[in-house]
Design a protein around this motif. Structure first.
Motif, PDB file in Angstrom:
ATOM      1  N   HIS A   1       0.873  -1.188   0.000  1.00 36.42           N
ATOM      2  CA  HIS A   1       0.000   0.000   0.000  1.00 36.42           C
ATOM      3  C   HIS A   1       0.899   1.223   0.000  1.00 36.42           C
ATOM      4  O   HIS A   1       1.398   1.640   1.047  1.00 36.42           O
ATOM      5  CB  HIS A   1      -0.883   0.045   1.251  1.00 36.42           C
ATOM      6  N   PHE A   2       1.149   1.766  -1.180  1.00 36.86           N
ATOM      7  CA  PHE A   2       1.939   3.005  -1.298  1.00 36.86           C
ATOM      8  C   PHE A   2       0.988   4.164  -1.568  1.00 36.86           C
ATOM      9  O   PHE A   2      -0.026   4.010  -2.261  1.00 36.86           O
ATOM     10  CB  PHE A   2       2.935   2.916  -2.461  1.00 36.86           C
ATOM     11  N   ASP A   3       1.377   5.343  -1.057  1.00 41.37           N
ATOM     12  CA  ASP A   3       0.621   6.577  -1.337  1.00 41.37           C
ATOM     13  C   ASP A   3      -0.871   6.390  -1.059  1.00 41.37           C
ATOM     14  O   ASP A   3      -1.727   6.712  -1.884  1.00 41.37           O
ATOM     15  CB  ASP A   3       0.844   6.976  -2.814  1.00 41.37           C
ATOM     16  N   MET A   4      -1.163   5.889   0.137  1.00 43.27           N
ATOM     17  CA  MET A   4      -2.558   5.596   0.481  1.00 43.27           C
ATOM     18  C   MET A   4      -3.013   6.471   1.639  1.00 43.27           C
ATOM     19  O   MET A   4      -2.255   6.694   2.582  1.00 43.27           O
ATOM     20  CB  MET A   4      -2.694   4.121   0.862  1.00 43.27           C
ATOM     21  N   ASP A   5      -4.227   6.945   1.550  1.00 42.88           N
ATOM     22  CA  ASP A   5      -4.777   7.808   2.585  1.00 42.88           C
ATOM     23  C   ASP A   5      -5.865   7.063   3.352  1.00 42.88           C
ATOM     24  O   ASP A   5      -6.693   6.390   2.748  1.00 42.88           O
ATOM     25  CB  ASP A   5      -5.365   9.058   1.941  1.00 42.88           C
ATOM     26  N   THR A   6      -5.842   7.191   4.668  1.00 41.62           N
ATOM     27  CA  THR A   6      -6.885   6.517   5.456  1.00 41.62           C
ATOM     28  C   THR A   6      -7.989   7.490   5.866  1.00 41.62           C
ATOM     29  O   THR A   6      -8.949   7.103   6.506  1.00 41.62           O
ATOM     30  CB  THR A   6      -6.299   5.928   6.758  1.00 41.62           C
ATOM     31  N   GLY A   7      -7.822   8.755   5.524  1.00 44.01           N
ATOM     32  CA  GLY A   7      -8.765   9.769   6.008  1.00 44.01           C
ATOM     33  C   GLY A   7      -8.157  10.559   7.153  1.00 44.01           C
ATOM     34  O   GLY A   7      -8.385  11.760   7.284  1.00 44.01           O
ATOM     35  N   THR A   8      -7.344   9.905   7.982  1.00 46.39           N
ATOM     36  CA  THR A   8      -6.680  10.628   9.073  1.00 46.39           C
ATOM     37  C   THR A   8      -5.152  10.641   8.899  1.00 46.39           C
ATOM     38  O   THR A   8      -4.461  11.473   9.469  1.00 46.39           O
ATOM     39  CB  THR A   8      -6.985   9.986  10.446  1.00 46.39           C
ATOM     40  N   ALA A   9      -4.647   9.701   8.119  1.00 43.14           N
ATOM     41  CA  ALA A   9      -3.178   9.623   7.935  1.00 43.14           C
ATOM     42  C   ALA A   9      -2.865   9.192   6.506  1.00 43.14           C
ATOM     43  O   ALA A   9      -3.687   8.543   5.856  1.00 43.14           O
ATOM     44  CB  ALA A   9      -2.578   8.625   8.920  1.00 43.14           C
ATOM     45  N   HIS A  10      -1.670   9.562   6.074  1.00 40.62           N
ATOM     46  CA  HIS A  10      -1.224   9.190   4.734  1.00 40.62           C
ATOM     47  C   HIS A  10       0.012   8.306   4.885  1.00 40.62           C
ATOM     48  O   HIS A  10       0.861   8.581   5.727  1.00 40.62           O
ATOM     49  CB  HIS A  10      -0.890  10.455   3.924  1.00 40.62           C
ATOM     50  N   THR A  11       0.121   7.286   4.062  1.00 40.61           N
ATOM     51  CA  THR A  11       1.289   6.411   4.200  1.00 40.61           C
ATOM     52  C   THR A  11       2.584   7.206   3.994  1.00 40.61           C
ATOM     53  O   THR A  11       2.651   8.111   3.161  1.00 40.61           O
ATOM     54  CB  THR A  11       1.262   5.251   3.173  1.00 40.61           C
TER      55      THR A  11
END
Ligand code: URP
Ligand code: ZN
Ligand code: ZN
Length: 454
Positions: free
Chosen positions: A60-70
């Motif tokens: 999972h590269f360059d992925m956003d969880t809504g509160t954090a980004h990888t």
């Protein structure tokens, strides 16, 4: 031409002494003794293993969880991959609610294109199943997407049983692969509420809120959904002995199931959640780390050929700032940990050198099987004439220690801090270009999108 001389060539079946010639981006010759011409570049692989480039089927590269980004994007993540000997990653393009699969694919392509130091391909993670998505599935192979993922947990990603069944029936039509995150989300939510009500807010409440039975139940349910659909499923990131037993039960019923696990479920255990100073947050991943007995059972399952692939589930979040979001409440710790850089060294050191498996099995688990499963074989996953020149000259003599300060992964820790390692990807070729020499990156940005098999 480039010529690799004097190496021991590894496949999933055998090891043999031979030389390899590379012409442009392909393997053009393999024979016992290739005599170089003056203009040829020669790479000496004496004393080394020569593997087909390793494939990490779960990042999972360059992925956003809504509160954090990888912490890792495709630039840093693929550099970290290639320095470890991973020449192709399969990342999860993740559909957002309301998005079409093509939109998600386009977004992921933009994240990766012209930024990747190793080759890349995508699984499509489906989070919003509907009629439009159903119709799109048949068009995905034209784009090079033949594998998909659904989640049985996480409120923002979850699919219900009916959706998984319908999706699997559709994927069957294209003979694609459905990987599933097997944890029972409803039970996790209930157990999480219990922990919070009891005032348990630290990282150690994370594994307690998602015990092994939660994984086992989901695997069992998924196996029956798979039977109903008449199409196999792929269990991603298997973490527990209880889950493994459900796979065994399903296979006894003649169900075809393929299984992926990751180094963290073989080498790390749940004592890390009890570390002081919130350090346990570094290990907040889902599924969580289990007991030493689970580690042992999964290693034995690898030996017994019950597990097909080893990937990483590389999903890096910085400890400072990102993991610390959950300092007062474990539910807010972004789930995931880094691993893409160190997988080949970890597996070589702790499985091959320890005598559990040989280098041929390592090749099968980390190159041949993922290439076959994810539609890249025989371009990738094997060293043969006509295959892509993605090649790793792996020196077994190197000795070192994993430490955050030396890593290429753009994240402020590694879960394997202090782990001793043997072996190193000394020289790495991506698409025929030498990109790593003596363990150092010499050429960046050589990765291309893997559209499909020849
Ligand atoms: O904690 C993890 N593994 N995060 C990544 C997402 C997933 O479930 O694979
Ligand atoms: Zn998952
Ligand atoms: Zn994942």
């Amino acid at each position: 031409m480039k010529i690799i001389k004097n190496g021991r060539l590894i496949s999933s079946e055998k090891m043999r002494k031979a030389d390899i010639a590379i012409h442009n981006n392909k393997i053009s010759e393999i024979s016992e003794n290739i005599s170089p011409k003056d203009e040829d570049e020669v790479y000496d692989a004496s004393g080394c293993f020569v593997f087909p480039g390793f494939i990490d089927g779960h990042t999972h590269f360059d992925m956003d969880t809504g509160t954090a980004h990888t912490a890792d994007d495709f630039v840093s993540g693929t550099k970290a991959a290639v320095i470890g000997g991973t020449t192709t990653i399969v990342d999860f393009a993740t559909q957002e609610k309301g998005q079409s699969l093509k939109e998600a694919y386009d977004i992921w392509m933009k994240k990766a294109k012209d930024k990747s130091s190793c080759n890349y391909r995508f699984h499509m993670a489906i989070t919003d199943w509907n009629d439009r998505v159903k119709e799109e599935i048949s068009k995905m192979p034209e784009l090079g997407v033949t594998s998909f993922k659904m989640y049985m947990a996480y409120d923002n990603l979850i699919s219900n049983d009916a959706e998984i069944l319908a999706c699997l029936q559709k994927i069957k039509e294209i003979d694609g692969v459905l990987g599933v995150h097997c944890e029972n989300g409803t039970l996790i939510n209930e157990l999480t509420k219990e922990k919070i009500a009891a005032g348990e807010t630290s990282p150690s409440a994370h594994p307690a809120s998602r015990p092994d039975y939660v994984e086992a139940e989901a695997i069992n349910r998924l196996a029956y959904i798979s039977t109903l659909a008449g199409h196999p499923v792929n269990i991603v990131h298997l973490s527990s002995f209880a889950g493994l037993n459900e796979i065994r039960n399903a296979r006894k019923r003649n169900q075809t199931i393929t299984v992926e696990t990751c180094p963290q479920y073989l080498l790390l255990d749940d004592h890390y959640y009890d570390l002081n100073h919130f350090e346990g947050a570094k290990y907040v991943i889902s599924p969580p780390l289990r007991k030493v007995e689970d580690n042992k059972a999964l290693i034995q399952a690898i030996v017994d050929r019950e597990i097909d692939t080893i990937a990483t589930d590389h999903c890096s979040f910085n400890f400072k700032k990102d993991k610390e979001l959950g300092k007062e409440d474990f539910r807010k710790i972004p789930n995931g940990a880094p691993g893409v850089e160190h997988r080949p060294q970890l597996i070589y050191t702790y499985l091959v050198e320890e005598g559990y498996i040989d280098v041929m099995r390592m090749c099968e688990l980390m190159a041949t099987n993922p290439a076959k499963r994810y539609g890249m074989y025989p371009d990738k996953g094997i060293l043969e004439v006509g295959s892509d020149a993605d090649i790793v000259i792996f020196s077994p003599d190197y000795e070192g220690v994993i430490t955050w300060s030396k890593q290429i992964q753009n994240v402020d820790y590694t879960p394997y801090e202090g782990f001793k390692i043997k072996g190193q990807a000394k020289t790495v070729f991506v698409n025929g270009e030498c990109v790593v020499q003596d363990g150092t990156i010499v050429k960046e940005n050589q990765g291309t999108y893997v559209l499909g098999p020849r």
